[in-house]
Design an enzyme around this catalytic site. Sequence first.
Site, PDB file in Angstrom:
ATOM      1  N   LYS A 281     -14.337   0.912  -2.483  1.00 54.85           N
ATOM      2  CA  LYS A 281     -15.256   0.999  -1.478  1.00 54.85           C
ATOM      3  C   LYS A 281     -16.453   1.664  -1.939  1.00 54.85           C
ATOM      4  CE  LYS A 281     -11.395   1.957   1.674  1.00 54.85           C
ATOM      5  NZ  LYS A 281     -10.607   3.020   2.597  1.00 54.85           N
TER       6      LYS A 281
ATOM      7  N   HIS B 118       9.225 -26.518   0.498  1.00 52.78           N
ATOM      8  CA  HIS B 118       8.524 -27.407  -0.116  1.00 52.78           C
ATOM      9  C   HIS B 118       7.469 -27.042  -0.791  1.00 52.78           C
ATOM     10  CE1 HIS B 118      10.828 -30.217   2.513  1.00 52.78           C
ATOM     11  NE2 HIS B 118      10.467 -29.086   3.494  1.00 52.78           N
TER      12      HIS B 118
ATOM     13  N   GLU C  14       0.893  -1.294   0.017  1.00 55.76           N
ATOM     14  CA  GLU C  14      -0.077   0.127  -0.109  1.00 55.76           C
ATOM     15  C   GLU C  14       0.725   1.429  -0.052  1.00 55.76           C
ATOM     16  OE1 GLU C  14      -4.342  -0.709   1.577  1.00 55.76           O
ATOM     17  OE2 GLU C  14      -2.920  -0.205   3.205  1.00 55.76           O
TER      18      GLU C  14
END
Length: 414
Positions: A400, A285, A264
């Site tokens: 938003k 792994h 951000e």
Amino acid sequence: MTDSYRQNIFFPNDFNKTAYDALLIKANDVAQKISAQVAGGNYPFLSAALKDDGTLDAARKFSGKFSDVVVLGTGGSSLGGKTCCAIADSKINVHFLANVDPDGFDRALKRLDPETTGVIAISKSGNTAETLCQLHAIVEWLGHNNLKEKLLVITEAGDNVMRKIAGQLGVAILDHNPKIGGRYSVLSIVGMLPAAIAGLDIAKIRAGAADILNRASTADSAAAIGAAVSITLNKHHKINQTVLMPYADALKTFAEWYKQLWAESVGKNGLGTTPIDALGTVDQHSQLQLYLDGPRDKFYTLILPDHAEEGARISPLKNASDDRLAYLYGRTMGDLIAAEGKATLQSLKNKDLPVRCIEIGKLNEHTLGALFMHFMLETMIGAELLGINAFDQPAVEEGKILTKKYLQELHNAA
């Protein structure tokens, strides 16, 4: 740096040292300016490492009554405190509910007793849709009896939804400093209150952070070097991803905290590198094959605590042993993870890949605080080297707005 906290960076053979030297000069200048700003009363999220803000008093008043505490909040309102609590060994269980997945939320509450659970709801703006949704759901779960004893809200002063609702419910409200953004809030009450409730010594966390901050103005500080290396690799070596891989389960959430902080703060205007969180030894792994033999587009940071002689000591089992385990017999589990971290570091170096190793000694409050401060400073310096604002996130606002639009459409249709 503290004696137990060391950063070593291993450059690829073709590393552009000339470009790096020029960027390091700029990075040192930025670090000195940050130190001067802190001394002048700016950057309160950094100066929080240097003072007590009453967090302990709030923790004492709230935590003594419950077996469990739920923290509601998302992003920076959650990750800092969650990272701290990951190193705690507490009688109080602190749970972080960051998402609004109804299945996950309901499952979490089913494992808890509302009579012995306290709740802290955190939203800087006080208008975060996810946290407000959680707050409404959990108030119904808690019931309205003794709600004043069970619920605490942290939000900015002023006219916002969370503060208004908390006032109507008559529950305690603590002020979120309006000058501290969520992803930089870990050393403030946002991160330190859950840490204190979990039994951590927050003075030691802040002392570790202050130790790094006090060295920021010195030439070639670890944060300045880290930022200069990262931006050099991005600008001159086509490195567009940065991998943070701690060798400790308790630092898994730290890598997630860093992922938000870096993404951000620097991901703007077509610039920045993509942060990737990994965990040693697990991701040896799953991801290490790609790291060693895939695209050469990543900068690697390994965080290696001192695990020597920790954990169970491995010995031949009664009536069950194998000479092929001679390398492991007599050694501890901590010796194994330490050896694997060292092996990963050497493997990356052998491939001539850019890799950094941060050795932190024993993982505790002090070293965790040092890590927090190091990476906040490195992020701020890196953003300045890219010429971008480290403290806004303009691109996420559209999401938003659209979320509210779609919910309003559902409301209108109903």
